[in-house]
Scaffold this active site. Sequence first.
Site, mmCIF file in Angstrom:
data_model
loop_
_atom_site.group_PDB
_atom_site.id
_atom_site.type_symbol
_atom_site.label_atom_id
_atom_site.label_comp_id
_atom_site.label_asym_id
_atom_site.label_seq_id
_atom_site.Cartn_x
_atom_site.Cartn_y
_atom_site.Cartn_z
ATOM 1 N N TYR A 173 0.833 -1.213 0.000
ATOM 2 C CA TYR A 173 0.000 0.000 0.000
ATOM 3 C C TYR A 173 0.870 1.266 0.000
ATOM 4 O O TYR A 173 0.588 2.234 -0.707
ATOM 5 C CB TYR A 173 -0.924 -0.003 1.239
ATOM 6 C CG TYR A 173 -2.062 -1.008 1.162
ATOM 7 C CD1 TYR A 173 -2.600 -1.403 -0.064
ATOM 8 C CD2 TYR A 173 -2.607 -1.562 2.326
ATOM 9 C CE1 TYR A 173 -3.631 -2.328 -0.126
ATOM 10 C CE2 TYR A 173 -3.649 -2.476 2.274
ATOM 11 C CZ TYR A 173 -4.155 -2.866 1.040
ATOM 12 O OH TYR A 173 -5.180 -3.777 0.983
ATOM 13 N N CYS B 222 3.366 6.225 11.154
ATOM 14 C CA CYS B 222 2.114 6.981 10.989
ATOM 15 C C CYS B 222 1.545 7.417 12.347
ATOM 16 O O CYS B 222 1.249 8.588 12.564
ATOM 17 C CB CYS B 222 1.104 6.157 10.212
ATOM 18 S SG CYS B 222 1.084 4.403 10.626
#
Lengths: 58, 353, 353
Positions: free
Chosen positions: C16, C151
């Site tokens: 991804y 993240c």
Amino acid sequence: MPEVLVAECPECGAEIEVTDVIEGEIIECPDCGVELEVRSLNPFVLELAPQEEEDWGE
Amino acid sequence: MSTDRLSVSIVGASGYTGGELLRLLLGHPNIEIKQVTSERNAGRYVHFVHPNLRGHTRLKFTSASELQPCDLLFLCLPHGQAQTRIDDFAALAPRIIDLSADFRLRDPTLYERWYGRPHAAPEWLDRFVYGLPELHRDEIRSASYVSGVGCNATATTLALWPLFQADLVDRDRDVIIEVKVGSSEGGNSPSEASHHPERSGVVRSFAPTGHRHTAEVIQALSRTGQVPPIHLSATAVELVRGVLATGHAFLKDRGLTERDLWKAYRAAYRDEPFVRIVKERQGIYRYPEPKIVAGSNHADVGFELDPETGRVVALCAIDNLMKGAAGTAVQCMNLMCGLPETRGLEFTGLHPV
Amino acid sequence: MSTDRLSVSIVGASGYTGGELLRLLLGHPNIEIKQVTSERNAGRYVHFVHPNLRGHTRLKFTSASELQPCDLLFLCLPHGQAQTRIDDFAALAPRIIDLSADFRLRDPTLYERWYGRPHAAPEWLDRFVYGLPELHRDEIRSASYVSGVGCNATATTLALWPLFQADLVDRDRDVIIEVKVGSSEGGNSPSEASHHPERSGVVRSFAPTGHRHTAEVIQALSRTGQVPPIHLSATAVELVRGVLATGHAFLKDRGLTERDLWKAYRAAYRDEPFVRIVKERQGIYRYPEPKIVAGSNHADVGFELDPETGRVVALCAIDNLMKGAAGTAVQCMNLMCGLPETRGLEFTGLHPV
């Protein structure tokens, strides 16, 4: 400039252009994604590679 | 106003379609946004209504009463308003794109039948070109007035178009289309049915019959000859943006194969910048998938043939706010103003999403 | 290879993060993508793995064994691989950006404590700069080797940073942060827990303690002095892309007001191109909202003060694949190569979505 070979995808009729492939190599049709086997280079012939159908089972 | 940039205004820019249009125009290098109107939000910064635009613009909404002349005017008003004010708007700009349903149908009687009241400006109807470039590119290039497109109609038309253009369909057998739709189609005014606890997780048959977009589909397909009976049904699903149209039509010639269908779809869409044919033997996304095109101007089209019955299932996935509204409107603007058709519409969509 | 364009390759482009990076680089005017590698997908067209890219590129994956020299190399390999192959990769490109966790921590003992095994190339650790431009912009500009960012760590750090930079926080009281996260954080390999019927609709406490990104947060905040105990918890929610970090810290001076907090957040972020302060009295989106930044490189930051207790709730919403990974990596690339920092990262995000 390497020689560009052109053939039609037997599944969807897309025009497939390839350079530097060998006999027996498996390539992919850019439109329908089916796997194709290079049967011969001269003339340039592609045939559906044997492929088992993935089942989502939904 | 620098000469090379077009001055463009949006009337009714506080709705979802107006906001999407504003997002696209802000990112368009050849456009200078002059005014964006909203009676309810006049004087407020646009980013308080369109939060994604925070930091990208200091624009404020103004009232339509303060509208000044500009090069091109977009109308994003609720259905019924544009037709009553078209003369005033036409005085302000040489080119108008109306995203409402007011000027989509050429035939005033058809309008009255589907929208339940006589058209307020029938003399304008044949001055507007139906704003679907895939079917009307040349007319749009030279048009001054272009209508927007219905989102469900666009998905349905683009799914079926190649079959009708190649005259493969039995025009005497019924064509059924089911559209599965997201919640943003209802616009941003809340209702009991759109209240989250009621709307979340539904598979809701909200318009099984009498869907207004049918008229547009009939109008579009009639360009290829006699149109069989078209029956549309809509089901709301767990989605905000997106439409998937699934059309069921029957082939005239039972001898046709998948390759013939590929040929018909490729003939229709090979040179189209936004239409992609998606039909794959393996992988996760084998047929068109709405969430994959969300935010992009793509229309993903696919099909499948049932050799037993001659039934063709024709598929199309779009973003109702983009290819079904604002994206197609910007595509028309580019054509009308002699700009590259894809300018400002390059976003690929996201994955995963 | 045209001189003005940078030749860039991606190692591990089928995941991804690699796919998101490929999407951004395809839209970047100054970049020419040379090679994208995937051992499993070598020879396949990229759009069969990244469906949104269909029609945008004819690229095929190659094997890493065929990698050729280029101007800048992105590494998107599973954690643990980059550190064992860094010398080979360094021979191929003068600049490397590694998006894995391998080179984020400066201190090898800290790495071993949080990742459970000794670092394979400790001598490289101080040659890498931590790739969060909001904290390390100048170092990144002159760096040859830059690490990616975690993240959850990024959302947490950006939420708390202004309070620490202005030295408003009581450094002896615990700071608790809860991050609510989407499913794409887990990458594209399926597991029983990510199986749709099991993952859909969860509010799942999947890492109540021991979250690896804590080390990065401590490393970042320690630039402002002694760091209080930092406690991270993660809860998976119904979302694919997105992180919302909610931090709880206590003010040293109980007399501070909201205006003082506005001043601290503005001082930290006024000139930051991607950070927006979102704290509004009314409207739907009064505080940072992950879905509003999905696909964009924005970090929306907000706060609220509880005057009774002196507790500050610090908020940050990002897209874990963008500001939490690929977007920040491209931001670093722009800085390292002397390009405008926002080039190729202009997407505003969508609304409604």
